[in-house]
Design a protein around this motif. Structure first.
Motif, PDB file in Angstrom:
ATOM      1  N   ALA A 131       0.676  -1.113  -0.029  1.00 43.32           N
ATOM      2  CA  ALA A 131       0.368   0.297   0.071  1.00 43.32           C
ATOM      3  C   ALA A 131       0.761   1.193   0.003  1.00 43.32           C
ATOM      4  CB  ALA A 131      -1.367   0.152   1.229  1.00 43.32           C
ATOM      5  N   ILE A 132       2.281   0.659  -0.289  1.00 41.68           N
ATOM      6  CA  ILE A 132       3.355   2.244   0.181  1.00 41.68           C
ATOM      7  C   ILE A 132       3.645   2.654  -1.337  1.00 41.68           C
ATOM      8  CG2 ILE A 132       5.790   2.893   0.627  1.00 41.68           C
ATOM      9  CD1 ILE A 132       5.490   0.680   3.237  1.00 41.68           C
ATOM     10  N   ALA A 149       3.049  -6.352  17.598  1.00 40.88           N
ATOM     11  CA  ALA A 149       3.370  -6.050  16.328  1.00 40.88           C
ATOM     12  C   ALA A 149       4.708  -6.028  15.398  1.00 40.88           C
ATOM     13  CB  ALA A 149       2.443  -4.791  15.693  1.00 40.88           C
ATOM     14  N   ASP A 150       5.183  -6.580  14.362  1.00 43.42           N
ATOM     15  CA  ASP A 150       6.280  -6.335  14.398  1.00 43.42           C
ATOM     16  C   ASP A 150       6.894  -5.239  14.066  1.00 43.42           C
ATOM     17  OD1 ASP A 150       8.774  -7.668  13.128  1.00 43.42           O
ATOM     18  OD2 ASP A 150       8.217  -8.852  11.947  1.00 43.42           O
ATOM     19  N   VAL A 151       7.039  -4.884  14.812  1.00 43.97           N
ATOM     20  CA  VAL A 151       7.398  -3.114  14.440  1.00 43.97           C
ATOM     21  C   VAL A 151       9.220  -3.231  13.523  1.00 43.97           C
ATOM     22  CG1 VAL A 151       8.367  -0.612  14.717  1.00 43.97           C
ATOM     23  CG2 VAL A 151       6.547  -2.735  15.939  1.00 43.97           C
ATOM     24  N   ASN A 152       9.884  -3.824  13.647  1.00 42.96           N
ATOM     25  CA  ASN A 152      11.133  -4.722  13.235  1.00 42.96           C
ATOM     26  C   ASN A 152      10.694  -4.950  11.896  1.00 42.96           C
ATOM     27  OD1 ASN A 152      12.803  -3.504  15.314  1.00 42.96           O
ATOM     28  ND2 ASN A 152      13.585  -5.472  16.124  1.00 42.96           N
ATOM     29  N   GLY A 153      10.152  -5.706  11.951  1.00 44.96           N
ATOM     30  CA  GLY A 153       9.703  -6.264  10.331  1.00 44.96           C
ATOM     31  C   GLY A 153       8.971  -4.907   9.601  1.00 44.96           C
ATOM     32  N   LEU A 154       8.498  -4.695  10.021  1.00 44.09           N
ATOM     33  CA  LEU A 154       7.265  -3.259   9.421  1.00 44.09           C
ATOM     34  C   LEU A 154       8.738  -2.523   9.178  1.00 44.09           C
ATOM     35  CD1 LEU A 154       4.383  -1.859   8.624  1.00 44.09           C
ATOM     36  CD2 LEU A 154       4.590  -1.282  10.969  1.00 44.09           C
ATOM     37  N   GLU A 155       9.213  -1.736  10.086  1.00 46.39           N
ATOM     38  CA  GLU A 155      10.051  -0.710   9.540  1.00 46.39           C
ATOM     39  C   GLU A 155      11.178  -0.598   7.904  1.00 46.39           C
ATOM     40  OE1 GLU A 155      11.308   1.805  12.983  1.00 46.39           O
ATOM     41  OE2 GLU A 155      12.366  -0.128  12.965  1.00 46.39           O
ATOM     42  N   ALA A 157      10.273  -3.212   6.103  1.00 44.47           N
ATOM     43  CA  ALA A 157       9.060  -3.904   4.605  1.00 44.47           C
ATOM     44  C   ALA A 157       9.142  -2.545   4.433  1.00 44.47           C
ATOM     45  CB  ALA A 157       8.018  -4.633   5.570  1.00 44.47           C
ATOM     46  N   SER A 158       8.667  -1.791   4.787  1.00 46.08           N
ATOM     47  CA  SER A 158       8.589  -0.432   4.537  1.00 46.08           C
ATOM     48  C   SER A 158       9.807   0.772   3.650  1.00 46.08           C
ATOM     49  CB  SER A 158       8.054   0.566   5.442  1.00 46.08           C
ATOM     50  OG  SER A 158       8.291   0.811   7.273  1.00 46.08           O
ATOM     51  N   ARG A 159      11.339   0.135   4.078  1.00 47.43           N
ATOM     52  CA  ARG A 159      12.152   1.478   3.907  1.00 47.43           C
ATOM     53  C   ARG A 159      12.463   0.627   2.188  1.00 47.43           C
ATOM     54  NH1 ARG A 159      15.866  -0.968   7.185  1.00 47.43           N
ATOM     55  NH2 ARG A 159      15.935   0.024   8.830  1.00 47.43           N
TER      56      ARG A 159
END
Ligand SMILES: *Cc1c(COP(=O)(O)O)cnc(C)c1O
Length: 401
Positions: A131-132, A149-155, A157-159
Protein backbone atom coordinates in the motif's frame (compact mmCIF):
# COMPACT_ATOMS: atom_id res chain seq x y z
CA UNK A 1 -16.96 -31.23 29.69
CA UNK A 2 -20.13 -30.23 31.52
CA UNK A 3 -23.40 -32.07 31.06
CA UNK A 4 -25.45 -29.15 32.47
CA UNK A 5 -27.56 -27.70 29.64
CA UNK A 6 -26.80 -24.07 28.76
CA UNK A 7 -29.03 -21.28 30.09
CA UNK A 8 -30.36 -20.61 26.59
CA UNK A 9 -31.98 -24.07 26.74
CA UNK A 10 -33.09 -25.01 30.26
CA UNK A 11 -30.04 -24.71 32.49
CA UNK A 12 -29.20 -22.12 35.18
CA UNK A 13 -27.02 -19.13 34.21
CA UNK A 14 -23.33 -19.59 34.92
CA UNK A 15 -23.24 -16.14 36.56
CA UNK A 16 -26.09 -14.29 38.19
CA UNK A 17 -25.67 -11.34 38.30
CA UNK A 18 -23.51 -11.20 35.16
CA UNK A 19 -19.76 -10.72 35.58
CA UNK A 20 -18.02 -7.68 34.04
CA UNK A 21 -16.20 -8.02 30.71
CA UNK A 22 -13.23 -6.13 32.06
CA UNK A 23 -12.24 -3.67 34.77
CA UNK A 24 -9.39 -1.41 35.79
CA UNK A 25 -6.22 -2.71 37.42
CA UNK A 26 -6.11 -0.80 40.70
CA UNK A 27 -3.97 -0.57 43.81
CA UNK A 28 -6.47 0.84 46.31
CA UNK A 29 -5.17 1.55 49.79
CA UNK A 30 -4.96 4.32 52.38
CA UNK A 31 -1.62 5.49 51.01
CA UNK A 32 -3.29 6.20 47.65
CA UNK A 33 -6.12 8.17 49.25
CA UNK A 34 -3.58 10.15 51.31
CA UNK A 35 -1.67 11.05 48.14
CA UNK A 36 -4.85 12.19 46.41
CA UNK A 37 -5.71 14.34 49.44
CA UNK A 38 -2.21 15.82 49.33
CA UNK A 39 -2.71 16.80 45.67
CA UNK A 40 -5.98 18.54 46.51
CA UNK A 41 -4.38 20.40 49.41
CA UNK A 42 -1.35 21.43 47.35
CA UNK A 43 -3.46 23.41 44.90
CA UNK A 44 -1.36 22.02 42.02
CA UNK A 45 -3.97 20.03 40.11
CA UNK A 46 -2.45 19.43 36.69
CA UNK A 47 0.85 18.63 34.98
CA UNK A 48 3.08 19.10 38.01
CA UNK A 49 5.25 16.92 40.28
CA UNK A 50 3.15 13.74 40.19
CA UNK A 51 2.91 13.75 36.40
CA UNK A 52 6.64 14.29 35.94
CA UNK A 53 7.42 11.58 38.53
CA UNK A 54 5.07 9.19 36.71
CA UNK A 55 6.77 10.03 33.39
CA UNK A 56 10.19 9.21 34.88
CA UNK A 57 8.97 5.92 36.40
CA UNK A 58 7.24 4.91 33.15
CA UNK A 59 10.42 5.68 31.15
CA UNK A 60 12.41 3.52 33.58
CA UNK A 61 9.88 0.67 33.36
CA UNK A 62 9.74 0.84 29.55
CA UNK A 63 13.53 1.28 29.23
CA UNK A 64 13.02 4.18 26.83
CA UNK A 65 14.60 7.64 26.83
CA UNK A 66 11.49 9.85 26.83
CA UNK A 67 7.93 9.51 28.08
CA UNK A 68 5.43 12.35 27.67
CA UNK A 69 2.16 12.05 29.59
CA UNK A 70 -0.99 13.18 27.78
CA UNK A 71 -4.74 13.26 28.41
CA UNK A 72 -5.51 10.19 26.25
CA UNK A 73 -3.99 7.87 23.68
CA UNK A 74 -6.14 9.51 21.00
CA UNK A 75 -4.69 12.92 21.87
CA UNK A 76 -1.18 11.44 22.00
CA UNK A 77 -1.52 9.95 18.52
CA UNK A 78 -2.98 13.20 17.16
CA UNK A 79 -0.06 15.18 18.58
CA UNK A 80 2.61 12.79 17.28
CA UNK A 81 1.27 13.15 13.72
CA UNK A 82 0.98 16.91 14.26
CA UNK A 83 4.55 17.35 15.60
CA UNK A 84 6.02 15.33 12.73
CA UNK A 85 4.43 17.84 10.32
CA UNK A 86 3.33 15.14 7.88
CA UNK A 87 1.39 15.55 4.65
CA UNK A 88 -0.06 12.86 2.41
CA UNK A 89 -1.03 9.28 3.20
CA UNK A 90 -0.70 7.06 6.23
CA UNK A 91 -0.85 3.30 5.79
CA UNK A 92 -2.52 1.63 8.78
CA UNK A 93 -4.47 -1.50 9.65
CA UNK A 94 -8.24 -1.54 9.31
CA UNK A 95 -8.44 -4.15 12.09
CA UNK A 96 -7.89 -1.68 14.94
CA UNK A 97 -9.81 0.70 17.17
CA UNK A 98 -11.45 3.76 15.60
CA UNK A 99 -9.07 6.19 17.33
CA UNK A 100 -6.12 4.90 15.25
CA UNK A 101 -7.88 6.26 12.15
CA UNK A 102 -9.23 9.41 13.78
CA UNK A 103 -5.72 10.61 14.71
CA UNK A 104 -4.76 10.40 11.03
CA UNK A 105 -7.91 12.17 9.82
CA UNK A 106 -7.61 15.00 12.39
CA UNK A 107 -4.23 15.83 10.86
CA UNK A 108 -5.71 16.07 7.35
CA UNK A 109 -3.75 12.97 6.38
CA UNK A 110 -5.34 10.32 4.19
CA UNK A 111 -5.77 6.88 5.79
CA UNK A 112 -4.88 3.94 3.54
CA UNK A 113 -6.19 0.76 5.12
CA UNK A 114 -4.19 -2.46 4.92
CA UNK A 115 -5.20 -6.03 5.71
CA UNK A 116 -4.59 -8.08 8.85
CA UNK A 117 -2.70 -11.31 9.44
CA UNK A 118 -5.26 -13.96 10.46
CA UNK A 119 -2.82 -15.73 12.81
CA UNK A 120 -1.47 -12.74 14.78
CA UNK A 121 -4.51 -10.45 14.21
CA UNK A 122 -1.91 -7.69 13.61
CA UNK A 123 -1.09 -5.73 10.45
CA UNK A 124 -0.06 -7.90 7.49
CA UNK A 125 3.40 -6.59 6.60
CA UNK A 126 3.28 -7.58 2.94
CA UNK A 127 -0.11 -5.94 2.48
CA UNK A 128 1.10 -2.78 4.26
CA UNK A 129 4.22 -2.65 2.08
CA UNK A 130 2.07 -3.05 -1.05
CA UNK A 131 0.00 0.00 0.00
CA UNK A 132 3.07 2.27 0.17
CA UNK A 133 3.36 4.84 -2.63
CA UNK A 134 5.41 8.03 -3.17
CA UNK A 135 2.56 9.82 -1.31
CA UNK A 136 3.04 7.76 1.85
CA UNK A 137 4.07 10.00 4.75
CA UNK A 138 4.05 7.40 7.53
CA UNK A 139 2.95 3.93 8.55
CA UNK A 140 0.92 3.25 11.68
CA UNK A 141 0.48 -0.08 13.44
CA UNK A 142 -1.46 -1.37 16.47
CA UNK A 143 -0.52 -4.05 19.02
CA UNK A 144 -3.89 -5.80 18.78
CA UNK A 145 -5.13 -7.12 22.15
CA UNK A 146 -1.67 -6.43 23.60
CA UNK A 147 0.30 -8.86 21.41
CA UNK A 148 3.28 -7.01 19.94
CA UNK A 149 3.17 -6.27 16.22
CA UNK A 150 6.43 -6.85 14.33
CA UNK A 151 7.64 -3.23 14.28
CA UNK A 152 11.21 -4.15 13.22
CA UNK A 153 9.82 -6.15 10.30
CA UNK A 154 7.47 -3.31 9.38
CA UNK A 155 10.33 -0.80 9.43
CA UNK A 156 12.33 -2.96 7.05
CA UNK A 157 9.39 -3.78 4.76
CA UNK A 158 8.34 -0.12 4.51
CA UNK A 159 11.92 1.06 3.91
CA UNK A 160 12.25 -1.42 1.06
CA UNK A 161 8.87 -0.49 -0.43
CA UNK A 162 9.38 3.29 -0.12
CA UNK A 163 13.09 3.46 -0.88
CA UNK A 164 13.40 5.85 2.08
CA UNK A 165 12.93 5.93 5.84
CA UNK A 166 9.26 6.30 6.85
CA UNK A 167 8.10 7.30 10.34
CA UNK A 168 6.39 4.40 12.15
CA UNK A 169 3.73 5.57 14.59
CA UNK A 170 2.68 2.80 16.93
CA UNK A 171 -0.76 2.67 18.50
CA UNK A 172 0.38 0.87 21.64
CA UNK A 173 -2.94 1.54 23.42
CA UNK A 174 -3.22 -2.14 24.44
CA UNK A 175 0.43 -2.85 24.95
CA UNK A 176 1.74 -1.48 28.25
CA UNK A 177 3.88 -4.21 29.79
CA UNK A 178 4.22 -6.29 26.60
CA UNK A 179 7.59 -7.33 25.20
CA UNK A 180 8.82 -7.76 21.65
CA UNK A 181 10.29 -11.00 20.39
CA UNK A 182 13.80 -9.60 20.97
CA UNK A 183 12.99 -9.08 24.65
CA UNK A 184 12.74 -5.29 24.52
CA UNK A 185 9.68 -3.56 25.90
CA UNK A 186 6.81 -2.38 23.76
CA UNK A 187 7.39 1.38 23.90
CA UNK A 188 10.96 1.25 22.60
CA UNK A 189 10.41 0.93 18.86
CA UNK A 190 9.17 3.01 15.93
CA UNK A 191 9.19 6.81 15.85
CA UNK A 192 6.89 6.85 18.87
CA UNK A 193 4.64 4.39 20.69
CA UNK A 194 1.47 5.74 22.26
CA UNK A 195 -0.21 4.00 25.21
CA UNK A 196 -3.75 4.41 26.50
CA UNK A 197 -4.39 4.58 30.25
CA UNK A 198 -8.19 4.39 30.01
CA UNK A 199 -9.91 2.00 32.46
CA UNK A 200 -9.93 -1.13 30.27
CA UNK A 201 -6.21 -1.00 29.56
CA UNK A 202 -3.66 -2.99 31.63
CA UNK A 203 -2.30 0.20 33.25
CA UNK A 204 -4.87 2.91 33.95
CA UNK A 205 -5.11 6.43 35.33
CA UNK A 206 -8.87 6.71 34.71
CA UNK A 207 -8.21 8.55 31.48
CA UNK A 208 -4.75 9.26 30.13
CA UNK A 209 -2.03 8.35 27.69
CA UNK A 210 1.75 8.11 27.42
CA UNK A 211 3.93 8.79 24.40
CA UNK A 212 7.21 6.85 24.52
CA UNK A 213 10.00 7.82 22.13
CA UNK A 214 13.78 7.73 21.72
CA UNK A 215 13.61 11.05 19.83
CA UNK A 216 14.48 13.99 22.11
CA UNK A 217 13.24 16.61 19.63
CA UNK A 218 9.89 14.89 19.26
CA UNK A 219 9.54 14.61 23.06
CA UNK A 220 10.30 18.33 23.43
CA UNK A 221 7.79 19.25 20.72
CA UNK A 222 5.13 17.01 22.30
CA UNK A 223 5.52 18.80 25.66
CA UNK A 224 4.63 22.06 23.94
CA UNK A 225 1.93 20.51 21.75
CA UNK A 226 0.08 19.06 24.76
CA UNK A 227 -0.01 22.60 26.17
CA UNK A 228 -1.82 24.20 23.17
CA UNK A 229 1.50 24.36 21.29
CA UNK A 230 2.58 27.22 23.56
CA UNK A 231 6.36 27.52 23.39
CA UNK A 232 6.31 29.40 26.70
CA UNK A 233 6.06 32.89 25.22
CA UNK A 234 2.46 32.44 24.06
CA UNK A 235 3.68 31.91 20.52
CA UNK A 236 2.75 28.63 18.79
CA UNK A 237 4.52 26.76 16.01
CA UNK A 238 1.86 24.03 15.87
CA UNK A 239 -1.90 23.82 16.44
CA UNK A 240 -1.68 22.06 19.79
CA UNK A 241 -4.30 20.75 22.18
CA UNK A 242 -4.96 20.88 25.85
CA UNK A 243 -3.83 17.30 26.35
CA UNK A 244 -2.24 17.67 29.78
CA UNK A 245 -2.51 14.94 32.41
CA UNK A 246 -3.99 15.84 35.78
CA UNK A 247 -2.03 15.36 39.00
CA UNK A 248 -4.57 12.85 40.32
CA UNK A 249 -4.01 10.78 37.16
CA UNK A 250 -0.28 11.11 37.83
CA UNK A 251 -0.75 9.65 41.34
CA UNK A 252 -2.84 6.77 39.97
CA UNK A 253 -0.21 6.12 37.31
CA UNK A 254 2.67 5.95 39.80
CA UNK A 255 0.84 3.69 42.23
CA UNK A 256 -0.73 1.38 39.65
CA UNK A 257 2.60 1.05 37.82
CA UNK A 258 4.24 -0.16 41.04
CA UNK A 259 1.90 -3.17 41.26
CA UNK A 260 1.52 -3.78 37.51
CA UNK A 261 4.10 -6.60 37.08
CA UNK A 262 2.19 -9.00 39.36
CA UNK A 263 -1.07 -8.26 37.53
CA UNK A 264 0.55 -8.76 34.12
CA UNK A 265 1.67 -12.15 35.38
CA UNK A 266 -1.85 -12.96 36.46
CA UNK A 267 -3.37 -11.87 33.12
CA UNK A 268 -0.91 -14.16 31.34
CA UNK A 269 -1.92 -17.07 33.61
CA UNK A 270 -5.64 -16.42 33.09
CA UNK A 271 -5.14 -16.28 29.29
CA UNK A 272 -3.04 -19.46 29.34
CA UNK A 273 -5.77 -21.28 31.27
CA UNK A 274 -8.38 -20.13 28.73
CA UNK A 275 -6.25 -21.53 25.89
CA UNK A 276 -5.57 -24.79 27.73
CA UNK A 277 -9.29 -25.40 28.25
CA UNK A 278 -10.67 -24.03 24.97
CA UNK A 279 -8.13 -25.84 22.78
CA UNK A 280 -10.26 -28.92 23.36
CA UNK A 281 -13.22 -27.41 21.49
CA UNK A 282 -13.20 -27.59 17.68
CA UNK A 283 -13.53 -24.38 15.69
CA UNK A 284 -12.00 -21.90 18.14
CA UNK A 285 -8.88 -20.06 16.95
CA UNK A 286 -6.31 -18.31 19.15
CA UNK A 287 -4.06 -15.30 18.61
CA UNK A 288 -0.52 -16.38 17.83
CA UNK A 289 2.04 -14.61 19.99
CA UNK A 290 5.53 -14.76 18.42
CA UNK A 291 7.87 -17.03 20.39
CA UNK A 292 9.82 -15.05 22.96
CA UNK A 293 7.33 -12.17 22.84
CA UNK A 294 4.97 -11.33 25.71
CA UNK A 295 1.46 -9.97 25.37
CA UNK A 296 -0.01 -7.59 27.92
CA UNK A 297 -3.24 -9.58 27.47
CA UNK A 298 -5.34 -6.46 27.30
CA UNK A 299 -8.06 -8.71 25.87
CA UNK A 300 -8.57 -12.42 25.42
CA UNK A 301 -10.25 -13.04 22.06
CA UNK A 302 -10.94 -16.16 20.04
CA UNK A 303 -12.15 -16.64 16.48
CA UNK A 304 -15.22 -18.79 15.99
CA UNK A 305 -15.40 -20.99 12.88
CA UNK A 306 -19.12 -21.66 12.53
CA UNK A 307 -18.64 -24.72 10.33
CA UNK A 308 -16.39 -26.42 12.86
CA UNK A 309 -17.95 -25.26 16.13
CA UNK A 310 -21.51 -25.74 14.94
CA UNK A 311 -22.57 -22.28 16.14
CA UNK A 312 -21.63 -18.89 14.73
CA UNK A 313 -20.06 -16.06 16.74
CA UNK A 314 -23.30 -14.07 17.05
CA UNK A 315 -25.34 -17.03 18.34
CA UNK A 316 -22.53 -17.94 20.73
CA UNK A 317 -22.41 -14.37 22.03
CA UNK A 318 -26.18 -14.33 22.59
CA UNK A 319 -26.02 -17.69 24.40
CA UNK A 320 -23.11 -16.50 26.57
CA UNK A 321 -25.04 -13.34 27.46
CA UNK A 322 -27.77 -15.63 28.84
CA UNK A 323 -25.07 -17.23 31.02
CA UNK A 324 -24.20 -13.81 32.49
CA UNK A 325 -21.00 -13.77 30.39
CA UNK A 326 -20.61 -10.53 28.43
CA UNK A 327 -18.56 -10.59 25.24
CA UNK A 328 -17.46 -8.12 22.57
CA UNK A 329 -16.97 -8.39 18.84
CA UNK A 330 -13.72 -6.40 18.42
CA UNK A 331 -13.10 -4.70 15.94
CA UNK A 332 -16.39 -4.92 14.11
CA UNK A 333 -16.97 -2.89 12.06
CA UNK A 334 -13.30 -2.53 11.13
CA UNK A 335 -12.18 0.95 10.07
CA UNK A 336 -12.76 0.55 6.33
CA UNK A 337 -16.40 -0.30 7.14
CA UNK A 338 -17.02 2.78 9.34
CA UNK A 339 -19.41 5.36 7.91
CA UNK A 340 -16.88 8.12 8.46
CA UNK A 341 -14.23 6.33 6.35
CA UNK A 342 -16.40 5.33 3.39
CA UNK A 343 -14.60 7.82 1.15
CA UNK A 344 -11.37 5.86 1.69
CA UNK A 345 -12.93 2.41 1.33
CA UNK A 346 -13.87 2.59 -2.32
CA UNK A 347 -12.23 -0.07 -4.41
CA UNK A 348 -10.33 -1.67 -1.54
CA UNK A 349 -10.85 -5.27 -0.46
CA UNK A 350 -9.61 -6.44 2.92
CA UNK A 351 -10.92 -10.02 3.07
CA UNK A 352 -8.77 -11.15 6.01
CA UNK A 353 -9.87 -8.15 8.08
CA UNK A 354 -13.53 -8.77 7.22
CA UNK A 355 -13.20 -12.45 8.21
CA UNK A 356 -11.49 -11.63 11.52
CA UNK A 357 -14.06 -8.95 12.39
CA UNK A 358 -16.83 -11.40 11.59
CA UNK A 359 -15.42 -14.22 13.72
CA UNK A 360 -13.89 -12.42 16.71
CA UNK A 361 -15.30 -13.09 20.16
CA UNK A 362 -13.71 -11.26 23.10
CA UNK A 363 -14.25 -13.04 26.43
CA UNK A 364 -14.05 -11.53 29.93
CA UNK A 365 -10.55 -10.81 31.24
CA UNK A 366 -9.28 -8.42 33.88
CA UNK A 367 -6.40 -8.36 36.33
CA UNK A 368 -8.64 -8.99 39.35
CA UNK A 369 -10.75 -11.74 37.77
CA UNK A 370 -10.80 -14.99 39.79
CA UNK A 371 -9.42 -18.11 38.08
CA UNK A 372 -12.66 -19.84 38.91
CA UNK A 373 -14.48 -17.49 36.49
CA UNK A 374 -12.31 -18.76 33.63
CA UNK A 375 -13.27 -22.32 34.55
CA UNK A 376 -16.98 -21.52 34.58
CA UNK A 377 -16.78 -19.61 31.28
CA UNK A 378 -14.98 -22.57 29.68
CA UNK A 379 -17.57 -24.95 31.16
CA UNK A 380 -20.32 -22.79 29.63
CA UNK A 381 -18.60 -22.84 26.21
CA UNK A 382 -18.16 -26.61 26.51
CA UNK A 383 -21.82 -27.05 27.30
CA UNK A 384 -22.82 -24.85 24.35
CA UNK A 385 -20.66 -26.98 22.08
CA UNK A 386 -22.13 -30.17 23.47
CA UNK A 387 -25.68 -28.86 22.95
CA UNK A 388 -24.85 -27.03 19.70
CA UNK A 389 -27.60 -28.68 17.65
CA UNK A 390 -30.39 -27.74 20.09
CA UNK A 391 -28.89 -24.26 20.59
CA UNK A 392 -28.77 -23.67 16.83
CA UNK A 393 -32.54 -24.28 16.69
CA UNK A 394 -33.36 -21.53 19.23
CA UNK A 395 -35.16 -18.65 17.49
CA UNK A 396 -32.97 -15.52 17.34
CA UNK A 397 -35.63 -13.54 19.24
CA UNK A 398 -35.61 -16.08 22.07
CA UNK A 399 -31.83 -16.12 22.06
CA UNK A 400 -31.66 -12.36 22.59
CA UNK A 401 -34.17 -12.43 25.45
C1 LIG B 1 -8.44 2.42 23.72
C2 LIG B 1 -7.77 2.57 22.42
C3 LIG B 1 -7.40 3.82 21.91
C4 LIG B 1 -7.86 5.10 22.52
O1 LIG B 1 -7.32 5.33 23.77
P1 LIG B 1 -7.86 6.57 24.62
O2 LIG B 1 -6.89 6.65 25.75
O3 LIG B 1 -9.24 6.20 25.08
O4 LIG B 1 -7.84 7.75 23.75
C5 LIG B 1 -6.65 3.89 20.74
N1 LIG B 1 -6.30 2.77 20.08
C6 LIG B 1 -6.66 1.54 20.52
C7 LIG B 1 -6.19 0.35 19.75
C8 LIG B 1 -7.43 1.41 21.68
O5 LIG B 1 -7.83 0.20 22.08
Amino acid sequence: MSATPPAILTGPSAFSPPIPLTGPTLALDDALYAEIAAVMESGLLTNAVNVSAFERLAAEFLEVEHVVAVASCTAGLMLVFCCLGLEGEVVLPSFTFMASGHAVEWNALRPIFADADPTTFNLDLADAAAAITPATAAVSVTHVFGAPADVNGLEQASREAAGRELPIIVDAAHGFGARYQDGTRVGTKGTAEVFSLSPTKPLSTGEGGLVATRDATLAHDLRQARDYGNAGDYDCAVVGLNARMTEIAGVLGRRNLAVLPQWLERRAELAARYVERLRELPGLGFQEIPSGARSSHKDFSVTVDEGMFGLGRAVLAAALAREGIPTRNYFNPPLHRLTVYQAYAEGIALPKTDALADQMLTLPLSSHMPFEHVERICDALGSLYEHRTAVSLVEPDDAAR
